[in-house]
Scaffold this motif. Structure first.
Motif, PDB file in Angstrom:
ATOM      1  N   LEU A 129     -48.032  12.399  -0.558  1.00  0.00           N
ATOM      2  CA  LEU A 129     -48.802  11.427   0.212  1.00  0.00           C
ATOM      3  C   LEU A 129     -50.076  12.037   0.782  1.00  0.00           C
ATOM      4  O   LEU A 129     -51.109  11.367   0.877  1.00  0.00           O
ATOM      5  CB  LEU A 129     -47.947  10.866   1.342  1.00  0.00           C
ATOM      6  N   LYS A 130     -50.012  13.314   1.152  1.00  0.00           N
ATOM      7  CA  LYS A 130     -51.162  13.961   1.775  1.00  0.00           C
ATOM      8  C   LYS A 130     -52.135  14.541   0.752  1.00  0.00           C
ATOM      9  O   LYS A 130     -53.349  14.475   0.922  1.00  0.00           O
ATOM     10  CB  LYS A 130     -50.688  15.065   2.714  1.00  0.00           C
ATOM     11  N   CYS A 131     -51.596  15.124  -0.334  1.00  0.00           N
ATOM     12  CA  CYS A 131     -52.476  15.856  -1.250  1.00  0.00           C
ATOM     13  C   CYS A 131     -53.368  14.923  -2.058  1.00  0.00           C
ATOM     14  O   CYS A 131     -54.428  15.335  -2.533  1.00  0.00           O
ATOM     15  CB  CYS A 131     -51.675  16.771  -2.175  1.00  0.00           C
ATOM     16  N   LEU A 132     -52.963  13.662  -2.205  1.00  0.00           N
ATOM     17  CA  LEU A 132     -53.792  12.717  -2.952  1.00  0.00           C
ATOM     18  C   LEU A 132     -54.765  11.951  -2.061  1.00  0.00           C
ATOM     19  O   LEU A 132     -55.475  11.066  -2.535  1.00  0.00           O
ATOM     20  CB  LEU A 132     -52.920  11.737  -3.736  1.00  0.00           C
ATOM     21  N   GLN A 133     -54.818  12.304  -0.755  1.00  0.00           N
ATOM     22  CA  GLN A 133     -55.854  11.755   0.103  1.00  0.00           C
ATOM     23  C   GLN A 133     -57.205  12.285  -0.379  1.00  0.00           C
ATOM     24  O   GLN A 133     -57.372  13.483  -0.598  1.00  0.00           O
ATOM     25  CB  GLN A 133     -55.625  12.168   1.559  1.00  0.00           C
ATOM     26  N   GLY A 134     -58.148  11.385  -0.552  1.00  0.00           N
ATOM     27  CA  GLY A 134     -59.438  11.804  -1.063  1.00  0.00           C
ATOM     28  C   GLY A 134     -59.503  11.824  -2.575  1.00  0.00           C
ATOM     29  O   GLY A 134     -60.551  12.127  -3.143  1.00  0.00           O
ATOM     30  N   ILE A 135     -58.373  11.513  -3.228  1.00  0.00           N
ATOM     31  CA  ILE A 135     -58.379  11.383  -4.681  1.00  0.00           C
ATOM     32  C   ILE A 135     -58.087   9.921  -5.013  1.00  0.00           C
ATOM     33  O   ILE A 135     -58.967   9.184  -5.420  1.00  0.00           O
ATOM     34  CB  ILE A 135     -57.371  12.339  -5.343  1.00  0.00           C
ATOM     35  N   TYR A 136     -56.855   9.491  -4.796  1.00  0.00           N
ATOM     36  CA  TYR A 136     -56.510   8.087  -5.028  1.00  0.00           C
ATOM     37  C   TYR A 136     -56.225   7.352  -3.714  1.00  0.00           C
ATOM     38  O   TYR A 136     -56.587   6.196  -3.559  1.00  0.00           O
ATOM     39  CB  TYR A 136     -55.324   7.975  -5.980  1.00  0.00           C
ATOM     40  N   PHE A 137     -55.578   8.025  -2.769  1.00  0.00           N
ATOM     41  CA  PHE A 137     -55.415   7.454  -1.434  1.00  0.00           C
ATOM     42  C   PHE A 137     -56.660   7.749  -0.604  1.00  0.00           C
ATOM     43  O   PHE A 137     -57.339   8.750  -0.826  1.00  0.00           O
ATOM     44  CB  PHE A 137     -54.210   8.067  -0.712  1.00  0.00           C
ATOM     45  N   SER A 138     -56.928   6.889   0.386  1.00  0.00           N
ATOM     46  CA  SER A 138     -58.038   7.158   1.299  1.00  0.00           C
ATOM     47  C   SER A 138     -57.661   6.945   2.761  1.00  0.00           C
ATOM     48  O   SER A 138     -58.466   7.222   3.641  1.00  0.00           O
ATOM     49  CB  SER A 138     -59.234   6.257   0.956  1.00  0.00           C
ATOM     50  N   GLU A 139     -56.423   6.491   3.016  1.00  0.00           N
ATOM     51  CA  GLU A 139     -56.018   6.222   4.397  1.00  0.00           C
ATOM     52  C   GLU A 139     -54.514   6.460   4.535  1.00  0.00           C
ATOM     53  O   GLU A 139     -53.713   5.964   3.749  1.00  0.00           O
ATOM     54  CB  GLU A 139     -56.362   4.780   4.773  1.00  0.00           C
ATOM     55  N   PHE A 140     -54.146   7.217   5.562  1.00  0.00           N
ATOM     56  CA  PHE A 140     -52.750   7.577   5.814  1.00  0.00           C
ATOM     57  C   PHE A 140     -52.469   7.306   7.292  1.00  0.00           C
ATOM     58  O   PHE A 140     -52.990   7.982   8.161  1.00  0.00           O
ATOM     59  CB  PHE A 140     -52.552   9.051   5.471  1.00  0.00           C
ATOM     60  N   ILE A 141     -51.666   6.284   7.568  1.00  0.00           N
ATOM     61  CA  ILE A 141     -51.361   5.887   8.942  1.00  0.00           C
ATOM     62  C   ILE A 141     -49.892   6.198   9.224  1.00  0.00           C
ATOM     63  O   ILE A 141     -48.999   5.693   8.543  1.00  0.00           O
ATOM     64  CB  ILE A 141     -51.625   4.381   9.169  1.00  0.00           C
ATOM     65  N   ARG A 142     -49.642   7.009  10.240  1.00  0.00           N
ATOM     66  CA  ARG A 142     -48.268   7.367  10.616  1.00  0.00           C
ATOM     67  C   ARG A 142     -47.769   6.454  11.729  1.00  0.00           C
ATOM     68  O   ARG A 142     -48.503   6.102  12.629  1.00  0.00           O
ATOM     69  CB  ARG A 142     -48.203   8.812  11.121  1.00  0.00           C
ATOM     70  N   ASN A 143     -46.500   6.128  11.648  1.00  0.00           N
ATOM     71  CA  ASN A 143     -45.823   5.375  12.689  1.00  0.00           C
ATOM     72  C   ASN A 143     -44.420   5.956  12.795  1.00  0.00           C
ATOM     73  O   ASN A 143     -43.907   6.539  11.840  1.00  0.00           O
ATOM     74  CB  ASN A 143     -45.780   3.888  12.314  1.00  0.00           C
ATOM     75  N   ASN A 144     -43.785   5.812  13.938  1.00  0.00           N
ATOM     76  CA  ASN A 144     -42.434   6.353  14.100  1.00  0.00           C
ATOM     77  C   ASN A 144     -41.442   5.755  13.100  1.00  0.00           C
ATOM     78  O   ASN A 144     -40.458   6.400  12.721  1.00  0.00           O
ATOM     79  CB  ASN A 144     -41.925   6.107  15.518  1.00  0.00           C
ATOM     80  N   ASN A 145     -41.693   4.526  12.677  1.00  0.00           N
ATOM     81  CA  ASN A 145     -40.741   3.830  11.808  1.00  0.00           C
ATOM     82  C   ASN A 145     -41.202   3.675  10.368  1.00  0.00           C
ATOM     83  O   ASN A 145     -40.453   3.178   9.533  1.00  0.00           O
ATOM     84  CB  ASN A 145     -40.441   2.433  12.373  1.00  0.00           C
ATOM     85  N   TYR A 146     -42.437   4.103  10.055  1.00  0.00           N
ATOM     86  CA  TYR A 146     -42.940   3.960   8.691  1.00  0.00           C
ATOM     87  C   TYR A 146     -44.273   4.684   8.556  1.00  0.00           C
ATOM     88  O   TYR A 146     -44.892   5.063   9.553  1.00  0.00           O
ATOM     89  CB  TYR A 146     -43.125   2.479   8.326  1.00  0.00           C
ATOM     90  N   TYR A 147     -44.703   4.872   7.302  1.00  0.00           N
ATOM     91  CA  TYR A 147     -46.042   5.346   6.996  1.00  0.00           C
ATOM     92  C   TYR A 147     -46.752   4.249   6.214  1.00  0.00           C
ATOM     93  O   TYR A 147     -46.131   3.538   5.417  1.00  0.00           O
ATOM     94  CB  TYR A 147     -46.025   6.599   6.109  1.00  0.00           C
ATOM     95  N   LEU A 148     -48.066   4.145   6.411  1.00  0.00           N
ATOM     96  CA  LEU A 148     -48.888   3.232   5.638  1.00  0.00           C
ATOM     97  C   LEU A 148     -49.874   4.036   4.795  1.00  0.00           C
ATOM     98  O   LEU A 148     -50.526   4.953   5.310  1.00  0.00           O
ATOM     99  CB  LEU A 148     -49.661   2.281   6.552  1.00  0.00           C
ATOM    100  N   LEU A 149     -49.987   3.687   3.530  1.00  0.00           N
ATOM    101  CA  LEU A 149     -50.911   4.346   2.617  1.00  0.00           C
ATOM    102  C   LEU A 149     -51.817   3.298   1.990  1.00  0.00           C
ATOM    103  O   LEU A 149     -51.340   2.258   1.526  1.00  0.00           O
ATOM    104  CB  LEU A 149     -50.162   5.074   1.499  1.00  0.00           C
ATOM    105  N   PHE A 150     -53.125   3.587   1.991  1.00  0.00           N
ATOM    106  CA  PHE A 150     -54.078   2.653   1.397  1.00  0.00           C
ATOM    107  C   PHE A 150     -55.108   3.395   0.558  1.00  0.00           C
ATOM    108  O   PHE A 150     -55.357   4.591   0.760  1.00  0.00           O
ATOM    109  CB  PHE A 150     -54.821   1.856   2.477  1.00  0.00           C
ATOM    110  N   SER A 151     -55.705   2.657  -0.367  1.00  0.00           N
ATOM    111  CA  SER A 151     -56.875   3.118  -1.100  1.00  0.00           C
ATOM    112  C   SER A 151     -58.016   2.152  -0.856  1.00  0.00           C
ATOM    113  O   SER A 151     -57.816   0.933  -0.907  1.00  0.00           O
ATOM    114  CB  SER A 151     -56.585   3.196  -2.604  1.00  0.00           C
ATOM    115  N   ASP A 152     -59.196   2.684  -0.596  1.00  0.00           N
ATOM    116  CA  ASP A 152     -60.346   1.807  -0.383  1.00  0.00           C
ATOM    117  C   ASP A 152     -60.905   1.262  -1.693  1.00  0.00           C
ATOM    118  O   ASP A 152     -61.587   0.236  -1.697  1.00  0.00           O
ATOM    119  CB  ASP A 152     -61.440   2.529   0.408  1.00  0.00           C
ATOM    120  N   LEU A 153     -60.592   1.918  -2.825  1.00  0.00           N
ATOM    121  CA  LEU A 153     -61.104   1.471  -4.114  1.00  0.00           C
ATOM    122  C   LEU A 153     -60.028   0.835  -4.996  1.00  0.00           C
ATOM    123  O   LEU A 153     -60.249  -0.209  -5.608  1.00  0.00           O
ATOM    124  CB  LEU A 153     -61.748   2.642  -4.869  1.00  0.00           C
ATOM    125  N   ILE A 154     -58.874   1.475  -5.075  1.00  0.00           N
ATOM    126  CA  ILE A 154     -57.798   0.972  -5.933  1.00  0.00           C
ATOM    127  C   ILE A 154     -57.140  -0.225  -5.270  1.00  0.00           C
ATOM    128  O   ILE A 154     -56.761  -0.170  -4.102  1.00  0.00           O
ATOM    129  CB  ILE A 154     -56.753   2.068  -6.216  1.00  0.00           C
TER     130      ILE A 154
END
Length: 265
Positions: A17-42
């Motif tokens: 989840l972290k290593c692909l930030q800046g490659i395919y992912f562009s946003e990583f949001i942490r929460n106590n009950n879940y993580y959110l992952l987004f891409s600004d392009l994909i």
């Protein structure tokens, strides 16, 4: 699921989840009950989802629905062993449809690939600045030729091209090519944080398949990961149940779990 006790699933998932930030992912949001992952392009669900879900699933969905809507993304769940939902499909709301399944694999038998001799006709190297266009073009050809009835969306190509200029100090990125007759015919990306190395985006153009190109790339990257970086774990993802998964198994990788995408209908 019978796993080697030295394998920490959560650390491998978090690495991905972290290593692909800046490659395919562009946003990583942490929460106590879940993580959110987004891409600004994909735009598709492979890089826009909620994962690591440990709170009540219906409450989580209610909390994140607006976040997905604000990003113009369809609400999707990615389920791994890091969530109580893993292998409990009956807990997934009925309006979520199971989509793709990824096989998460680690190198389990180094002997097979370490004994492989790269043919003299195949040159493996790191991509220079003036080879980026050819690398991206080869990636595009490789993945479009794998799917003759569909086209790889342009936003994947744009992400890959952009990633050459984005730095992440927590990870080492190596873009690698295979050349035959001075022409790039195979590509891959290796991302490392010392302990773990991930291999991504392996592709070979149709004309040069079954000629040892992909195996040569894998052999080169494994040596770099073990000797050059000192990684303890080498991981990758592929389509579960596919011929590619079987090929990885044949060269020494094994599945440690399957990750599943559920998309709201």
């Amino acid at each position: 699921m019978n796993l080697n006790q030295t394998i920490n699933i959560k650390s491998i998932v978090n690495f991905h989840l972290k290593c692909l930030q800046g490659i395919y992912f562009s946003e990583f949001i942490r929460n106590n009950n879940y993580y959110l992952l987004f891409s600004d392009l994909i735009e598709d669900c492979h890089y826009n989802y909620v994962t690591q879900i440990n709170g009540d699933i219906n409450q989580v969905i209610d909390e994140v629905r607006l976040i997905f809507a604000n990003r113009n993304r369809k609400l999707s769940l990615y389920i791994t062993p890091c969530s109580y939902l893993y292998e409990n499909d009956n807990l997934i709301p009925k309006n979520f449809i199971k989509g793709a399944t990824d096989a998460w694999m680690i190198l389990d038998n180094q002997k097979i690939i370490k004994n492989y001799k790269i043919p003299e006709s195949i040159i493996i190297g790191r991509v220079s600045e003036n080879e980026i266009d050819e690398y991206v073009h080869t990636f595009n050809l490789s993945y479009n030729e794998n799917k003759p009835h569909s086209t790889l969306p342009e936003y994947y190509i744009n992400c890959l091209r952009r990633s050459f200029n984005l730095k992440n100090n927590d990870f080492q990125k190596d873009y690698v090519y295979a050349k035959i007759n001075n022409k790039i015919v195979g590509v891959a990306l290796m991302v490392s944080n010392n302990e773990i190395t991930g291999i991504y985006g392996i592709g070979t153009t149709k004309e040069y398949r079954r000629k040892g190109v992909a195996t040569s790339i894998i052999a080169f990257l494994i040596k770099q990961a073990i000797v050059g970086v000192g990684s303890r774990i080498i991981m990758l993802q592929t389509e579960a149940g596919s011929k590619i998964e079987k090929w990885y198994s044949d060269i020494g990788f094994r599945v440690i779990f399957n990750g599943e995408i559920f998309q709201e209908s």
